[in-house]
Write an enzyme that holds these catalytic residues in place. Structure first.
Site, PDB file in Angstrom:
ATOM      1  N   ASP A 108       0.829  -1.209   0.000  1.00 31.56           N
ATOM      2  CA  ASP A 108       0.000   0.000   0.000  1.00 31.56           C
ATOM      3  C   ASP A 108       0.862   1.257   0.000  1.00 31.56           C
ATOM      4  O   ASP A 108       1.517   1.573   0.990  1.00 31.56           O
ATOM      5  CB  ASP A 108      -0.903  -0.019   1.237  1.00 31.56           C
ATOM      6  CG  ASP A 108      -1.919   1.111   1.238  1.00 31.56           C
ATOM      7  OD1 ASP A 108      -2.079   1.772   0.193  1.00 31.56           O
ATOM      8  OD2 ASP A 108      -2.564   1.324   2.281  1.00 31.56           O
ATOM      9  N   ASP A 380      -1.826   5.329  -5.313  1.00 32.65           N
ATOM     10  CA  ASP A 380      -2.158   4.497  -4.161  1.00 32.65           C
ATOM     11  C   ASP A 380      -2.366   3.052  -4.601  1.00 32.65           C
ATOM     12  O   ASP A 380      -3.443   2.673  -5.064  1.00 32.65           O
ATOM     13  CB  ASP A 380      -3.416   5.043  -3.482  1.00 32.65           C
ATOM     14  CG  ASP A 380      -3.838   4.221  -2.273  1.00 32.65           C
ATOM     15  OD1 ASP A 380      -3.034   3.395  -1.812  1.00 32.65           O
ATOM     16  OD2 ASP A 380      -4.966   4.420  -1.796  1.00 32.65           O
TER      17      ASP A 380
END
Length: 536
Positions: A108, A380
């Site tokens: 992430d 992201d």
């Protein structure tokens, strides 16, 4: 900061070939370089947009104007580990503790910390990859992050009365008063000191709420961690030499989508005041550069630590080799873009947006939509889909309709494209799908980030569930732009457009936009590199 005790682990089948002296030196060096703590921030993962970025948008008074492009050498590394795509996320194997316990965690670039469920967990999911929760009691090198300030000094110290449970600024009952310092805690998830430190155990606590209703909470631990593969023996023999001490979150409660996700947890790769895994690896001398790259394919890809894992130093040779079919090569020369000043995330500046050959809006409209609140376009990998400014939705819908009208009017076969942009399920024949346009994002320094229909359109079943790429008959996933599943060449398939033009401000480019690109996150130079690549 507590020091880790000496590491020792003897396998019954083989003796680990790592020098205890050098390893202890790495641990001490890395811990001595630990910097000031920071405020905890995070982003939802799996299919969620970046929920809390808006709250951070006003964190700087700087004008949203990236520096002029500076030509810097692309940092390279030979340290790479495989990624695995499943359940709408990209995962990496991490090993924690001694003896090590393997966790499969989401990679992430929109959050900061390593977190996963630990024993005892009162309320954690039962559907995670690992059969058991992480057990800190098994490891001989784990320590809990403590928030008891034995010196009683420092502006962050406060006094807690153990008997009454009342905070006080007096020391009239010294036998039942203890000094608390939340600056000892890594995950400061709250401004309320009582929620950061448990005065009865002296352990640092954390809690994180997500926009869609999920939450996690638990306590902080520290242990040795490293990236590896799904082969435990290989990861011990080859990758354990790259282990570093790292604070992580032991979840004891998780709710909502987090509890139902396939992954054991999340590894956040956003830099945060020297306490990220990348900083610890660099400070310990494990990697030469504070940089990493992600090369994602539909089925997996790889994470490179310390730079990008080019197969040779000549970028032109890489491009030529990739064109010849060699794997893990760039298809174009990597171009560097400046990261936005003041952003707490990996954000870039968008100059223009094209759908096919159509520029969907003026540059002023694009700038206002992406940058009015100083947010920019966040990259992201923990978000499955891409969420773009709602102020550009009508512009995109108009360009979508105009492009499709043009294709339909040109005739020449069964190319009756749906003219209305929607995120609902639609059917496409092979011929029609191959007429869909690319989405091109033009960045500050001129890089044209091309997102193909293969990436932003997701094949689904009639019930709306994703058709996993692993179901393809070929070893590599099907590129619907040029291929079609065997036996269905003339039959339509169902797809959903995963470009969502609904962000209040700025945008989030999720993993679907990153597919088939090697994206380099160069923290040392404040830049991010892009190159179309073969990541299979």
């Amino acid at each position: 900061m507590n020091s880790l005790i000496a590491f020792f682990f003897l396998s019954q089948s083989f003796l680990l070939s790592i020098s205890l002296f050098l390893f202890q030196f790495h641990l001490a060096a890395a811990q001595s370089l630990r910097k000031a703590k920071y405020e905890y921030q995070s982003t939802p993962t799996v299919t969620l947009a970046l929920a809390d970025a808006d709250a951070d948008a006003d964190a700087t008074d700087e004008i949203l104007e990236p520096p002029a492009q500076v030509q810097v050498a692309v940092p390279k590394t030979s340290l790479s580990v495989p990624l695995f795509q499943s359940h709408n996320s990209y995962h990496v194997n991490m090993y924690i503790g001694s003896p090590p316990q393997r966790r499969l965690v989401i990679v992430d670039t929109g959050s900061r910390y390593l977190v996963f469920p630990c024993k005892p967990c009162r309320n954690c999911g039962k559907q995670h990859f690992s059969n058991d929760y992480f057990d800190p009691n098994i490891s001989s090198t784990d320590v809990s992050n403590q928030c008891v300030n034995t010196s009683g000094s420092g502006s962050s110290s406060w006094i807690y009365n153990v008997r009454t449970g009342i905070n006080t600024n007096t020391e009239t009952d010294v036998d039942t008063n203890i000094n608390i310092d939340i600056q000892q805690c890594t995950f400061q998830t709250s401004s309320r000191q009582q929620e950061v430190c448990d005065p009865r155990t002296g352990m640092c606590q954390f809690r994180q709420n997500y926009a869609e209703g999920s939450s996690i909470s638990g306590y902080e631990m520290e242990d040795i961690v490293w990236f590896g593969t799904d082969n435990e023996e290989e990861s011990m023999k080859i990758h354990m030499q790259y282990a570093v001490p790292l604070s992580f979150g032991c979840q004891t409660v998780e709710t909502g989508m987090i509890a139902r996700q396939f992954a054991d947890g999340i590894i956040g790769l956003v830099e945060h005041d020297g306490n990220a895994v990348l900083d610890m690896m660099h400070d310990a001398g494990v990697i030469d550069h504070r940089a990493f790259s992600l090369c994602l394919s539909k089925k997996g890809g790889f994470l490179s630590l310390g730079g990008t894992a080019l197969l040779n130093d000549d970028e032109n040779e890489n491009v030529a080799a990739a064109a010849a079919g060699t794997r893990h090569r760039h298809l174009e020369t990597m171009q560097m873009e400046p990261l936005l000043k003041g952003s707490k995330y990996y954000a870039v500046q968008v100059e223009a947006v094209f759908l096919g050959e159509l520029e969907i809006a003026t540059k002023a409209e694009v700038a206002n939509a992406f940058h009015s609140n100083k947010k920019g376009a966040v990259i992201d990998s923990g978000s499955t889909d891409s969420y773009l400014p709602k102020d550009l939705r009508d512009h995109f819908a108009s360009a979508w309709m105009n492009h499709h009208k043009s294709v339909n009017n040109s005739g020449g076969g069964n190319t009756d494209l749906h003219q209305t942009y929607t995120n609902k399920m639609e059917s496409y024949t092979r011929e029609a799908f191959q007429k869909l346009p690319n989405l091109t994002i033009v960045l500050k320094s001129g890089y044209k980030w091309v997102i193909e229909p293969f990436s932003y359109m997701e094949e689904v079943r009639s019930n709306g569930s994703k058709v996993e790429s692993s179901s393809a008959s070929a070893s590599d996933p099907i590129n619907y732009t040029s291929d079609w599943p065997a036996g269905t060449e003339t039959a339509p398939l169902l797809f959903i457009n995963r470009l969502y033009w609904d962000e209040p401000s700025g945008g989030v480019f999720g993993s679907n936009a990153m597919v088939n690109h090697d994206i380099l996150f160069d923290l040392e130079n404040g830049t991010i590199g892009f190159a179309k690549a073969n990541c299979n």
